[in-house]
Design a protein around this motif. Sequence first.
Motif, PDB file in Angstrom:
ATOM      1  N   THR A 199       0.852  -1.195   0.000  1.00  0.00           N
ATOM      2  CA  THR A 199       0.000   0.000   0.000  1.00  0.00           C
ATOM      3  C   THR A 199       0.883   1.238   0.000  1.00  0.00           C
ATOM      4  O   THR A 199       2.090   1.171   0.218  1.00  0.00           O
ATOM      5  CB  THR A 199      -0.920   0.040   1.234  1.00  0.00           C
ATOM      6  N   ILE A 200       0.260   2.382  -0.209  1.00  0.00           N
ATOM      7  CA  ILE A 200       0.998   3.644  -0.215  1.00  0.00           C
ATOM      8  C   ILE A 200       1.576   3.955   1.160  1.00  0.00           C
ATOM      9  O   ILE A 200       2.535   4.717   1.304  1.00  0.00           O
ATOM     10  CB  ILE A 200       0.072   4.799  -0.691  1.00  0.00           C
ATOM     11  N   TYR A 201       0.986   3.325   2.192  1.00  0.00           N
ATOM     12  CA  TYR A 201       1.434   3.620   3.555  1.00  0.00           C
ATOM     13  C   TYR A 201       2.814   3.049   3.863  1.00  0.00           C
ATOM     14  O   TYR A 201       3.503   3.538   4.756  1.00  0.00           O
ATOM     15  CB  TYR A 201       0.412   3.084   4.566  1.00  0.00           C
ATOM     16  N   PHE A 202       3.221   2.029   3.120  1.00  0.00           N
ATOM     17  CA  PHE A 202       4.553   1.448   3.355  1.00  0.00           C
ATOM     18  C   PHE A 202       5.649   2.453   3.019  1.00  0.00           C
ATOM     19  O   PHE A 202       6.496   2.749   3.879  1.00  0.00           O
ATOM     20  CB  PHE A 202       4.723   0.162   2.538  1.00  0.00           C
ATOM     21  N   PRO A 203       5.696   3.019   1.806  1.00  0.00           N
ATOM     22  CA  PRO A 203       6.729   4.032   1.530  1.00  0.00           C
ATOM     23  C   PRO A 203       6.555   5.293   2.352  1.00  0.00           C
ATOM     24  O   PRO A 203       7.549   5.958   2.696  1.00  0.00           O
ATOM     25  CB  PRO A 203       6.574   4.305   0.029  1.00  0.00           C
ATOM     26  N   ILE A 204       5.302   5.636   2.680  1.00  0.00           N
ATOM     27  CA  ILE A 204       5.076   6.825   3.504  1.00  0.00           C
ATOM     28  C   ILE A 204       5.697   6.624   4.880  1.00  0.00           C
ATOM     29  O   ILE A 204       6.370   7.523   5.416  1.00  0.00           O
ATOM     30  CB  ILE A 204       3.567   7.135   3.624  1.00  0.00           C
ATOM     31  N   PHE A 205       5.485   5.447   5.449  1.00  0.00           N
ATOM     32  CA  PHE A 205       6.067   5.153   6.769  1.00  0.00           C
ATOM     33  C   PHE A 205       7.587   5.195   6.701  1.00  0.00           C
ATOM     34  O   PHE A 205       8.242   5.763   7.578  1.00  0.00           O
ATOM     35  CB  PHE A 205       5.589   3.781   7.246  1.00  0.00           C
ATOM     36  N   GLN A 206       8.164   4.610   5.650  1.00  0.00           N
ATOM     37  CA  GLN A 206       9.611   4.611   5.498  1.00  0.00           C
ATOM     38  C   GLN A 206      10.134   6.039   5.368  1.00  0.00           C
ATOM     39  O   GLN A 206      11.163   6.391   5.949  1.00  0.00           O
ATOM     40  CB  GLN A 206      10.018   3.786   4.269  1.00  0.00           C
TER      41      GLN A 206
END
Length: 242
Positions: A199-206
């Motif tokens: 999901t987009i949240y994976f790169p956002i979290f990183q």
Amino acid sequence: MSSSIYYRLAGQGVTLGLHGANSVVMLLSMQNEEIMKDPDVKRMTSMQSRYLTVWNIAFQMSYFALAFTCDLLTVTGRDNLIPKSIRRFRQTYFSSVIFTVAAVIFTIFWPIFIYDRELLFPAFIDKIFSFKSNLVMHFCILPAALWEFAFLPRHTPKSHRLNLGIMVALFVVYNTVILHTYYERGLFPYPIFHHTYGTIYFPIFQALVFFLGLTVYLAQFKLYSLLWGKEKIRNGGKAKSS
């Protein structure tokens, strides 16, 4: 000789003692065959080397062992045995890794743990690691870094290129490790990655983790100037140096 070096030695000794004792306790708990039958516990312990928390403990123990040795040599009048390259390495290691990683882990772990511990530190881990061990691994790391921060004379680097390069390299290496773990075993060290991967949240979290680390790194020098004063920083902390 400034009294700050004795405060540093005390903090370094306590930190090494805490991590050393906690490591022994955790290793002994993993010898319990009954507990190790739990598939969740067994899976977690098989990935010990993939946890940033474990990396950070190794970072802190190696740094504080080096710092304690250097400061002890200084106190005993044998600081001529400490190469300049080791002194520079100590400063770089502390600024780019020790302080930054401890602050990032502390800042990320506790809000998520309080919100939903299953995202980072599932309840089954309590079977093998007590809450005291959790405190040593995720709470005491920041006070230890702050204590050294408060009593270690330093100056702002003329160029942040080396320190930032180390931080970027560490970020890339760790993310490579966790992605390799997923492609190799279908597992992530931390459950939050299972929920966000794809999901987009994976790169956002990183990205948030990276920029938090960058902010912490740069903020330490601002905080240091408030603590020591600009003149002392320009002089490399000589007013309080050991």
